[in-house]
Design an enzyme around this catalytic site. Structure first.
Site, PDB file in Angstrom:
ATOM      1  N   ARG A   1     -36.979 -16.604   9.017  1.00  0.00           N
ATOM      2  CA  ARG A   1     -37.913 -17.538   8.389  1.00  0.00           C
ATOM      3  C   ARG A   1     -38.828 -16.788   7.430  1.00  0.00           C
ATOM      4  NH1 ARG A   1     -38.993 -20.461  12.346  1.00  0.00           N
ATOM      5  NH2 ARG A   1     -40.689 -21.708  11.470  1.00  0.00           N
TER       6      ARG A   1
ATOM      7  N   ALA B   1     -32.945 -11.462   5.326  1.00  0.00           N
ATOM      8  CA  ALA B   1     -34.329 -11.267   5.739  1.00  0.00           C
ATOM      9  C   ALA B   1     -35.247 -12.351   5.160  1.00  0.00           C
ATOM     10  CB  ALA B   1     -34.797  -9.883   5.318  1.00  0.00           C
ATOM     11  N   HIS B   2     -36.510 -12.275   5.552  1.00  0.00           N
ATOM     12  CA  HIS B   2     -37.468 -13.328   5.198  1.00  0.00           C
ATOM     13  C   HIS B   2     -37.742 -13.380   3.696  1.00  0.00           C
ATOM     14  CE1 HIS B   2     -41.200 -10.492   5.936  1.00  0.00           C
ATOM     15  NE2 HIS B   2     -40.305  -9.952   5.140  1.00  0.00           N
ATOM     16  N   ASN B   3     -37.995 -14.599   3.248  1.00  0.00           N
ATOM     17  CA  ASN B   3     -38.369 -14.914   1.863  1.00  0.00           C
ATOM     18  C   ASN B   3     -37.227 -14.775   0.864  1.00  0.00           C
ATOM     19  OD1 ASN B   3     -41.068 -15.197   2.806  1.00  0.00           O
ATOM     20  ND2 ASN B   3     -41.392 -13.000   2.527  1.00  0.00           N
TER      21      ASN B   3
ATOM     22  N   GLN C   1     -45.298 -15.179  10.838  1.00  0.00           N
ATOM     23  CA  GLN C   1     -44.250 -15.729   9.978  1.00  0.00           C
ATOM     24  C   GLN C   1     -44.323 -17.250  10.070  1.00  0.00           C
ATOM     25  OE1 GLN C   1     -42.082 -13.234   8.179  1.00  0.00           O
ATOM     26  NE2 GLN C   1     -44.019 -12.311   8.818  1.00  0.00           N
TER      27      GLN C   1
END
EC number: 2.3.1.191
Length: 345
Positions: free
Chosen positions: A217, A238-240, A197
Site C-alpha cells: 500500500r 513496493a509502495h507508491n 502507511q
C-alpha cells in the site's frame, strides 16, 4: 456437456477464413503432436510448420499464406491468440454460483452483488463491497472496507488489506498479498521510526496477478496497477509505485518504491528496479537486469547495470573469450618489454 463446433462457426468466432471442409466438426483443442481427428490445433511458430503435414488433428489454425498440406484450416492473423480463445471456448467451464457457504465468515454492512460465491474458510470483513459474479476461495481474507468489482476471482489464501480497491475482471492467484505496509522507516538515533502507511492499493480492470506476489500500500495515496497488466508469481511491487496499462511483469521482479512504469512495459524474470524512477512506454528489459536510473520510452535494455540490449549482446559474446584475451594481452606485454629492452628504452 461436450462442445461441438463446425469450422465455419469457429472461423466466425475467431474472425478467420476456412480452407477445406467448413462443416467439419471439432470438440476440443490440442497440440500439433497430440491432437486427434476430432480436435483442432494451431501453428504459431514457423519452426514447427513441418508438423502440419503429420498432425492427426481434424483442422489447423494457421497464419495467412501458410501451407496447409491438404489439411482443413482456419487462417487468422494471430494463431496464438486464436488458440487462447479456442481453449476458453472448449475447456473453460463457468461455475454455478454457490452463495455464502457454511463456514465462511462475513462481517457487518457487507454489500454483495448477484451470483457471488464465498467458500468455507474465507473471511469478508466489515463494510466490504463485492460486485456481481465474485468468487472468494477458501482462506482468502478481505479486510474492512475493501471494494471488489464484478467478475473477480480471489483464489485460496489471498489477503487484501483494508480499503484497497479491485476493479472488474481481475484474477488474483493463491497466496498473494495486496496492501501490506510499505517499507517506510525514518532514522531515529540508532534505530528506526515506522512511517504509517495510510494509502491503498488500486488494481484496475482486467488485471491478473500470480501466486505469492506482494503489492504494498502507498504511504499516503495509492499504489496503482494499471488496466490490463499481467503480473507473474513471486513479484514484489513496493509502495507508491504506479504501473501503467498492459504491462507484463515476470516472476521474481522487484520494483522499489515510488517508481512509475509507462504503458506496455515488459520486465523479464528477476529484473530489479531502483526506487523513484520513471520508465517510459514500450520499454523491454531482459532477464536479471538491474535498472539504476530513468529509462526513455521504447528502450530495450539488458545487463547489470542495464544498457542497450544490442550492446549487451555484443558484450556477452566477448565474455567467454576474456581468458584467452587476457593471455594474449599478457604475451603482447611481454614481447613489448623484450623489444624495449633490446632498444634500450
Amino acid at each position: 456437456m461436450a462442445i461441438s463446433r463446425t469450422l465455419r462457426e469457429l472461423a466466425e468466432y475467431l474472425g478467420g477464413t476456412v480452407a477445406g471442409d467448413e462443416l467439419k466438426t471439432v470438440t476440443g483443442v490440442s497440440s500439433l503432436d497430440d491432437a486427434s481427428s476430432d480436435q483442432i490445433t494451431f501453428l504459431a511458430n514457423p519452426r514447427y510448420a513441418s508438423k502440419v503435414a503429420t498432425t492427426g488433428a481434424g483442422a489447423v489454425v494457421l497464419p495467412p499464406g501458410a501451407e496447409r498440406h491438404g489439411r482443413n484450416a482456419i487462417h487468422v492473423a494471430n494463431p496464438y491468440l486464436a488458440f487462447a480463445k479456442l481453449l476458453t471456448l472448449f475447456h473453460v467451464a463457468s461455475h454455478a454460483p454457490k452463495g455464502v457457504m457454511e463456514g465462511a465468515i462475513v462481517g457487518r454492512d457487507v454489500t454483495m452483488g448477484s451470483d457471488v460465491t464465498v467458500y468455507p474458510g474465507a473471511v469478508v470483513g466489515d463494510g466490504v463491497t463485492l460486485g456481481d459474479r465474485v468468487t472468494v476461495h477458501p482462506g482468502a481474507v478481505l479486510y474492512e472496507g475493501v471494494s471488489v468489482g464484478s467478475d473477480v476471482t480471489l483464489h485460496a489464501n489471498v489477503v487484501v488489506y483494508q480499503g484497497c480497491r479491485i476493479g472488474d475482471r481481475v484474477t488474483i492467484h493463491a497466496g498473494t498479498i495486496i496492501g501490506s505496509d510499505g517499507f517506510g522507516y525514518a532514522p531515529d538515533g540508532d534505530g528506526f521510526y515506522k512511517i504509517p502507511q495510510l494509502g491503498i492499493v488500486l488494481i484496475e480492470d482486467d488485471v491478473e496477478i500470480g501466486s505469492n506476489t506482494t503489492i504494498d500500500r502507498a504511504a499516503l495515496t495509492a499504489t496503482v496497477i494499471g488496466r490490463g497488466t499481467k503480473i507473474d508469481n513471486l513479484v514484489q511491487i513496493a509502495h507508491n509505485c504506479i504501473i501503467g496499462e498492459n504491462c507484463t511483469i515476470v516472476s521474481q521482479v522487484g520494483i522499489s518504491g515510488s517508481t512509475k512504469l509507462g504503458k506496455r512495459v515488459t520486465l523479464a524474470g528477476q529484473v530489479g528496479v531502483a526506487g523513484h524512477l520513471t520508465i517510459g512506454d514500450n520499454v523491454m528489459v531482459g532477464a536479471k537486469s538491474g535498472i539504476p536510473g530513468n529509462v526513455p520510452a521504447g528502450s530495450m535494455l539488458s545487463g547489470i547495470p542495464a544498457f542497450s540490449h544490442r550492446e549487451w549482446l555484443r558484450s556477452s559474446a566477448v565474455l567467454p573469450k576474456l581468458p584467452d584475451l587476457k593471455k594474449t594481452v599478457a604475451e603482447l606485454e611481454k614481447r613489448v618489454r623484450e623489444l624495449e629492452a633490446k632498444q634500450g628504452v
